[in-house]
Design a protein around this motif. Structure first.
Motif, PDB file in Angstrom:
ATOM      1  N   UNK A  54     -21.133   2.533 -62.809  1.00 26.03           N
ATOM      2  CA  UNK A  54     -20.313   2.057 -63.686  1.00 26.03           C
ATOM      3  C   UNK A  54     -20.511   0.620 -63.568  1.00 26.03           C
ATOM      4  N   UNK A  55     -20.546   0.207 -62.178  1.00 25.56           N
ATOM      5  CA  UNK A  55     -20.635  -1.364 -61.851  1.00 25.56           C
ATOM      6  C   UNK A  55     -22.044  -1.827 -62.221  1.00 25.56           C
ATOM      7  N   UNK A  56     -23.315  -1.224 -61.851  1.00 24.63           N
ATOM      8  CA  UNK A  56     -24.529  -1.419 -62.340  1.00 24.63           C
ATOM      9  C   UNK A  56     -24.538  -1.367 -63.739  1.00 24.63           C
ATOM     10  N   UNK A  57     -24.045  -0.691 -64.593  1.00 22.30           N
ATOM     11  CA  UNK A  57     -23.946  -0.833 -66.057  1.00 22.30           C
ATOM     12  C   UNK A  57     -23.253  -2.152 -66.519  1.00 22.30           C
TER      13      UNK A  57
ATOM     14  N   UNK B  75     -24.983  -5.161 -68.270  1.00 23.43           N
ATOM     15  CA  UNK B  75     -24.644  -5.366 -69.679  1.00 23.43           C
ATOM     16  C   UNK B  75     -23.841  -6.845 -69.957  1.00 23.43           C
ATOM     17  N   UNK B  76     -23.838  -7.422 -68.752  1.00 27.95           N
ATOM     18  CA  UNK B  76     -23.391  -8.945 -68.849  1.00 27.95           C
ATOM     19  C   UNK B  76     -21.627  -8.881 -68.871  1.00 27.95           C
ATOM     20  N   UNK B  77     -21.106  -7.562 -68.494  1.00 29.40           N
ATOM     21  CA  UNK B  77     -19.569  -7.680 -68.265  1.00 29.40           C
ATOM     22  C   UNK B  77     -18.997  -8.290 -67.441  1.00 29.40           C
TER      23      UNK B  77
END
Length: 69
Positions: free
Chosen positions: A27-30, A34-36
């Motif tokens: 989740x953190x990698x995504x 994504x720039x979140x």
């Protein structure tokens, strides 16, 4: 849409039911890609401070995939 699960037996059960699973690390990698979030290391540090357990190998791999140290 994957379900967020970290506990080994829950992940296994979900997969047996055909449910896509993602862990906190994924989740953190995504989120980083994504720039979140701009950095995951501070988030990981906060989680560890709150007694969330990650193996050292997993921490290194998450940071590697995010281009962080």
């Amino acid at each position: 849409v994957p379900v967020l699960l970290d506990e080994k037996y829950a992940r296994r059960a979900a997969r047996r039911l055909g449910i896509a699973v993602i862990g906190t690390g994924g989740f953190l990698i995504r989120a980083k890609r994504s720039g979140a979030v701009s950095q995951v290391k501070p988030v990981l540090d906060q989680l560890r401070h709150a007694n969330y357990r990650f193996s050292e190998a997993l921490l290194r791999e998450i940071l590697r995939q995010c281009g962080e140290r």
